[in-house]
Design a protein around this motif. Structure first.
Motif, PDB file in Angstrom:
ATOM      1  N   THR A  65       0.834  -1.219   0.000  1.00 54.38           N
ATOM      2  CA  THR A  65       0.000   0.000   0.000  1.00 54.38           C
ATOM      3  C   THR A  65       0.858   1.253   0.000  1.00 54.38           C
ATOM      4  N   ILE A  66       1.983   1.235   0.729  1.00 57.32           N
ATOM      5  CA  ILE A  66       2.918   2.373   0.709  1.00 57.32           C
ATOM      6  C   ILE A  66       3.420   2.611  -0.717  1.00 57.32           C
ATOM      7  N   PHE A  67       3.738   1.507  -1.398  1.00 53.20           N
ATOM      8  CA  PHE A  67       4.197   1.599  -2.788  1.00 53.20           C
ATOM      9  C   PHE A  67       3.127   2.254  -3.663  1.00 53.20           C
ATOM     10  N   LEU A  68       1.862   1.866  -3.447  1.00 53.42           N
ATOM     11  CA  LEU A  68       0.767   2.420  -4.234  1.00 53.42           C
ATOM     12  C   LEU A  68       0.561   3.913  -3.942  1.00 53.42           C
ATOM     13  N   VAL A  69       0.690   4.304  -2.662  1.00 56.61           N
ATOM     14  CA  VAL A  69       0.516   5.714  -2.304  1.00 56.61           C
ATOM     15  C   VAL A  69       1.575   6.577  -3.000  1.00 56.61           C
ATOM     16  N   ILE A  70       2.827   6.101  -2.988  1.00 61.30           N
ATOM     17  CA  ILE A  70       3.913   6.843  -3.667  1.00 61.30           C
ATOM     18  C   ILE A  70       3.616   6.954  -5.169  1.00 61.30           C
ATOM     19  N   CYS A  71       3.170   5.849  -5.754  1.00 59.98           N
ATOM     20  CA  CYS A  71       2.822   5.857  -7.190  1.00 59.98           C
ATOM     21  C   CYS A  71       1.680   6.831  -7.466  1.00 59.98           C
ATOM     22  N   GLY A  72       0.706   6.860  -6.517  1.00 59.05           N
ATOM     23  CA  GLY A  72      -0.446   7.743  -6.701  1.00 59.05           C
ATOM     24  C   GLY A  72      -0.052   9.200  -6.713  1.00 59.05           C
ATOM     25  N   TYR A  73       0.787   9.609  -5.766  1.00 60.65           N
ATOM     26  CA  TYR A  73       1.223  11.011  -5.716  1.00 60.65           C
ATOM     27  C   TYR A  73       2.103  11.358  -6.917  1.00 60.65           C
ATOM     28  N   GLY A  74       2.956  10.395  -7.298  1.00 61.34           N
ATOM     29  CA  GLY A  74       3.796  10.615  -8.481  1.00 61.34           C
ATOM     30  C   GLY A  74       2.954  10.767  -9.737  1.00 61.34           C
ATOM     31  N   MET A  75       1.934   9.911  -9.848  1.00 62.55           N
ATOM     32  CA  MET A  75       1.036   9.958 -10.995  1.00 62.55           C
ATOM     33  C   MET A  75       0.294  11.296 -11.033  1.00 62.55           C
ATOM     34  N   LEU A  76      -0.161  11.768  -9.875  1.00 58.98           N
ATOM     35  CA  LEU A  76      -0.880  13.037  -9.797  1.00 58.98           C
ATOM     36  C   LEU A  76       0.011  14.200 -10.219  1.00 58.98           C
ATOM     37  N   ALA A  77       1.264  14.187  -9.769  1.00 54.22           N
ATOM     38  CA  ALA A  77       2.199  15.263 -10.111  1.00 54.22           C
ATOM     39  C   ALA A  77       2.479  15.289 -11.611  1.00 54.22           C
ATOM     40  N   VAL A  78       2.657  14.099 -12.197  1.00 52.64           N
ATOM     41  CA  VAL A  78       2.925  14.014 -13.634  1.00 52.64           C
ATOM     42  C   VAL A  78       1.729  14.517 -14.436  1.00 52.64           C
ATOM     43  N   ILE A  80      -0.694  16.599 -13.497  1.00 50.87           N
ATOM     44  CA  ILE A  80      -0.841  18.061 -13.345  1.00 50.87           C
ATOM     45  C   ILE A  80       0.179  18.784 -14.218  1.00 50.87           C
ATOM     46  N   GLY A  81       1.419  18.272 -14.234  1.00 59.02           N
ATOM     47  CA  GLY A  81       2.464  18.886 -15.049  1.00 59.02           C
ATOM     48  C   GLY A  81       2.157  18.826 -16.530  1.00 59.02           C
ATOM     49  N   LEU A  82       1.674  17.676 -16.987  1.00 54.99           N
ATOM     50  CA  LEU A  82       1.366  17.519 -18.410  1.00 54.99           C
ATOM     51  C   LEU A  82       0.189  18.396 -18.836  1.00 54.99           C
ATOM     52  N   VAL A  83      -0.846  18.417 -18.014  1.00 54.32           N
ATOM     53  CA  VAL A  83      -2.015  19.235 -18.342  1.00 54.32           C
ATOM     54  C   VAL A  83      -1.639  20.721 -18.350  1.00 54.32           C
TER      55      VAL A  83
END
Length: 341
Positions: A65-78, A80-83
């Motif tokens: 779950t920790i791995f998924l949370v890190i992936c989730g925040y990373g995915m959100l940052a990417v 937002i940056g792309l949009v």
């Protein structure tokens, strides 16, 4: 640049789907949950909603779950940056295109104004662009304006209503050579013709008409020529049935066939060495490869078709010639010479 950003957004979406699949499969494998419970747990973890766990987690499940949370925040940052990059790039491109168009508009003179960016207006603009004739196009529909600018990046396309005097002045109608009204509404065409004539009486005005009864009104209002698409379409259909080879030949000259010829007019400048010479002495076919179809003598509306080699050329005579674009350019250069070459 926009294509690259589209692909980046698409790649980011693929990564999101892949993370969801990985998270679901991980919970199924580690905790032994059902696919639905695993997908739900993955969703609330990645989106940081904060609902309680579906089932108590094992030590391995918490690490996952920790791995998924890190992936989730990373995915959100990417994402937002792309949009953000996409929006900024689109806005910057639009601003840069507007500045370039404004600069070209300031230098525009002796040009044509096309009123209406529909199918007829677009085809006129396409022909002008092909012939390198300076023009500005006026269209009030923003979506249509964007379409035309995307398809023809180098054109000047003004968003506005051509029936408004201010918009016509924005297109520099005072310095224009001619105006073409292509609206489907005869009332709009008539209004533009009247307005254009009031601003610039020397303007050459060509108008479209939907109804034959409107042709006389447009001519009275000041239109130099009135085109009825329905009538010309009917005549073309009849000609295709009666004389198909002639229509094919005309298609070649209009650029709709496989091989393109141009029927063009070339004026003899006052300083040209051709003045006083006969067509035989000018040797235009030998020097340029063009065929001289007719001559329109200066100050008259009379055309001399298939002129004889003894026909003398005078200043401001207009030669009607048939040939390729390169041959026509050669004749224009040839006519500008002050001495025989």
């Amino acid at each position: 640049m926009r294509i690259t950003l589209h692909w980046k957004l698409f790649a980011a979406l693929i990564i999101v789907v892949a993370i969801f699949i990985t998270g679901t499969a991980g919970y199924v494998y580690i905790e032994g949950w059902s696919v639905f419970d695993s997908l739900y747990m993955t969703a609330i973890t990645l989106t940081s909603v904060g609902y309680q766990e579906v089932h108590p987690l094992s030590r391995a499940g918490r690490v996952f779950t920790i791995f998924l949370v890190i992936c989730g925040y990373g995915m959100l940052a990417v994402m937002i940056g792309l949009v953000s990059t996409f929006l900024i790039e689109a806005e910057f491109t639009e601003l840069r295109r507007f500045k370039k168009m404004k600069k070209r508009l300031q230098k525009l003179e002796n040009h044509y104004i096309i009123c209406g960016g529909g199918r007829i207006g677009e085809r006129v603009a396409e022909e002008f662009a092909r012939a390198k004739v300076p023009f500005a196009l006026i269209e009030k529909d923003e979506e249509r304006v964007n379409y035309l600018l995307e398809k023809y990046p180098g054109i000047i396309c003004i968003k506005g209503d051509a029936t408004e005097e201010g918009v016509l002045k924005k297109a520099k109608i005072e310095k224009a050579k001619g105006i073409l009204t292509t609206f489907p509404s005869d009332a709009d065409n008539l209004f533009v013709v009247i307005s254009a004539r009031a601003i610039n009486p020397m303007l050459r005005t060509i108008s479209r008409a939907a109804e034959e009864e409107t042709q006389r009104k447009l001519t009275t209002a000041g239109a130099d020529a009135v085109i009825l698409p329905n009538l010309t379409g009917a005549l073309r259909m009849a000609s295709l049935a009666i004389r198909p080879n002639v229509v094919s030949f005309l298609d070649v000259m209009c650029g709709t066939g496989e091989f393109t010829l141009n029927l063009e007019e070339v004026e003899i400048p006052p300083s040209s060495w051709l003045i006083g010479k006969t067509l035989g002495e000018a040797k235009i076919p030998n020097k340029t490869g063009l065929i001289v179809i007719a001559i329109k003598k200066r100050g008259t509306d009379i055309f001399k078709f298939n002129p004889l080699s003894t026909e003398k050329l005078d200043p401001r005579d207009i030669l009607i010639v048939l040939g390729s674009g390169e041959q026509i350019k050669k004749l224009k250069r040839y006519a500008r010479e002050k001495e025989a070459i």
